[in-house]
Design a protein around this motif. Structure first.
Motif, PDB file in Angstrom:
ATOM      1  N   ALA A 165       4.401  33.777 -16.618  1.00  0.00           N
ATOM      2  CA  ALA A 165       3.718  32.599 -16.098  1.00  0.00           C
ATOM      3  C   ALA A 165       2.340  33.022 -15.626  1.00  0.00           C
ATOM      4  O   ALA A 165       2.135  34.174 -15.219  1.00  0.00           O
ATOM      5  CB  ALA A 165       4.494  31.962 -14.952  1.00  0.00           C
ATOM      6  N   ARG A 166       1.400  32.098 -15.699  1.00  0.00           N
ATOM      7  CA  ARG A 166       0.061  32.394 -15.218  1.00  0.00           C
ATOM      8  C   ARG A 166       0.065  32.466 -13.694  1.00  0.00           C
ATOM      9  O   ARG A 166       0.672  31.637 -13.021  1.00  0.00           O
ATOM     10  CB  ARG A 166      -0.931  31.323 -15.685  1.00  0.00           C
ATOM     11  N   ARG A 167      -0.622  33.488 -13.167  1.00  0.00           N
ATOM     12  CA  ARG A 167      -0.770  33.607 -11.718  1.00  0.00           C
ATOM     13  C   ARG A 167      -1.774  32.561 -11.247  1.00  0.00           C
ATOM     14  O   ARG A 167      -2.841  32.399 -11.831  1.00  0.00           O
ATOM     15  CB  ARG A 167      -1.248  35.014 -11.367  1.00  0.00           C
ATOM     16  N   ILE A 168      -1.429  31.849 -10.196  1.00  0.00           N
ATOM     17  CA  ILE A 168      -2.254  30.753  -9.707  1.00  0.00           C
ATOM     18  C   ILE A 168      -2.978  31.183  -8.441  1.00  0.00           C
ATOM     19  O   ILE A 168      -2.358  31.700  -7.498  1.00  0.00           O
ATOM     20  CB  ILE A 168      -1.391  29.505  -9.435  1.00  0.00           C
ATOM     21  N   ALA A 169      -4.270  30.986  -8.413  1.00  0.00           N
ATOM     22  CA  ALA A 169      -5.097  31.402  -7.278  1.00  0.00           C
ATOM     23  C   ALA A 169      -4.983  30.377  -6.152  1.00  0.00           C
ATOM     24  O   ALA A 169      -5.617  29.319  -6.184  1.00  0.00           O
ATOM     25  CB  ALA A 169      -6.547  31.554  -7.712  1.00  0.00           C
ATOM     26  N   THR A 170      -4.138  30.663  -5.170  1.00  0.00           N
ATOM     27  CA  THR A 170      -3.987  29.808  -3.994  1.00  0.00           C
ATOM     28  C   THR A 170      -3.370  30.624  -2.870  1.00  0.00           C
ATOM     29  O   THR A 170      -2.592  31.549  -3.127  1.00  0.00           O
ATOM     30  CB  THR A 170      -3.091  28.583  -4.276  1.00  0.00           C
ATOM     31  N   ALA A 171      -3.736  30.293  -1.630  1.00  0.00           N
ATOM     32  CA  ALA A 171      -3.105  30.922  -0.469  1.00  0.00           C
ATOM     33  C   ALA A 171      -1.865  30.157  -0.044  1.00  0.00           C
ATOM     34  O   ALA A 171      -1.099  30.610   0.809  1.00  0.00           O
ATOM     35  CB  ALA A 171      -4.104  30.989   0.692  1.00  0.00           C
TER      36      ALA A 171
END
Length: 272
Positions: free
Chosen positions: A206-212
């Protein structure tokens, strides 16, 4: 008219007063996926998006009362197990699960909160390994949790990840889902998980999603898998559909404005 029976899942876990993880995340995921949720609370936490300020363990006898009362009346199709901080809690739950002959048990070995606060006492690891792993249909550790369960260093590549999954499988669960989000040196856009059973190996990229805002992702994934099992899906299909659900929930997380730390995923991204 013939009425279709409602699929029902049970979560046995701690309460997150901030609403992003634990029992609260589990019930939200069950509901979002069309499954009625029941619950047994094992611990209360004073928690927000930044910290776990205090933990109050529920006495094992009252945990048993909750569990037996639910099961005396309600037909549970799947069980998700999360935060279990004390050995007596683990042995109590395991004894009732064995006595009742429950199936479709998803064990998420919750050990550390997203804030870094420790949630599982050291003496509980042996009890978890001995009592609950052999009862589990599926366990869902991340890499640090897998290392703790195996008393070894954290996997540093996919080969070590697969070797540790095999060692965990040998401890008794029917299948193991090792989550690869912590894999050191992994590509910035990749976050592959490994599903291993006695007869099959599946990588789920799965694509890593940039979020905190990733608070409660592990709880939500495991409860989404339990929801799939409650609806009659096989393990591989339940895991695949749950992975799709949590990926979308993380992708939509920044639409929520909750707290100033690690915010929650968006359980109801398809509805709100």
């Amino acid at each position: 008219m013939t009425q279709t029976r409602t699929p029902i899942a049970l979560t046995i876990a701690g309460s997150d007063s901030g609403g992003g993880a634990g029992i609260q995340a589990d019930l939200k995921a069950f509901s979002a996926l069309g499954v009625f949720g029941t619950s047994v609370i094992t611990a209360l936490t004073a928690q927000n998006t930044r910290e776990v300020r205090a933990i109050h363990d529920v006495p094992a006898a009252f945990i048993a009362d909750q569990l037996n009362t639910v099961l005396d009346d309600i037909q549970v199709d799947a069980v998700k197990i999360g935060m279990l901080s004390r050995p007596e809690t683990i042995t109590t739950i395991a004894a009732i699960l064995r006595q009742r002959g429950l199936n479709n048990i998803v064990l998420d070995p919750v050990m550390v909160a997203k804030s870094g606060d420790k949630l599982l006492a050291d003496e509980s690891v042996d009890a978890l390994r001995r009592e609950l792993l052999p009862l589990a249909t599926l366990i869902t550790p991340n890499l640090p949790e897998a290392a703790v369960l195996l008393a070894c260093k954290e996997a540093g590549d996919t080969e070590e990840m697969q070797a540790q999954a095999a060692q965990l499988l040998a401890l008794g669960p029917q299948a193991v889902l090792v989550k690869g989000g912590h894999l050191a040196g992994s590509a910035s856009d990749d976050s592959a998980d490994l599903l291993l059973s006695a007869d099959a190996t599946h990588w789920l990229p799965a694509r890593r999603i940039a979020t905190a805002n990733t608070h409660g992702t592990g709880c939500t994934l495991s409860s989404a898998i339990a929801a799939g099992l409650a609806k009659g899906l096989d393990v591989q299909t339940a895991v695949t559909e749950a992975k799709t659900y949590i990926t979308a929930a993380i992708a939509a997380a920044d639409r929520l404005q909750v707290g100033s730390g690690h915010g929650p995923t968006h359980h109801f991204h398809a509805w709100w």
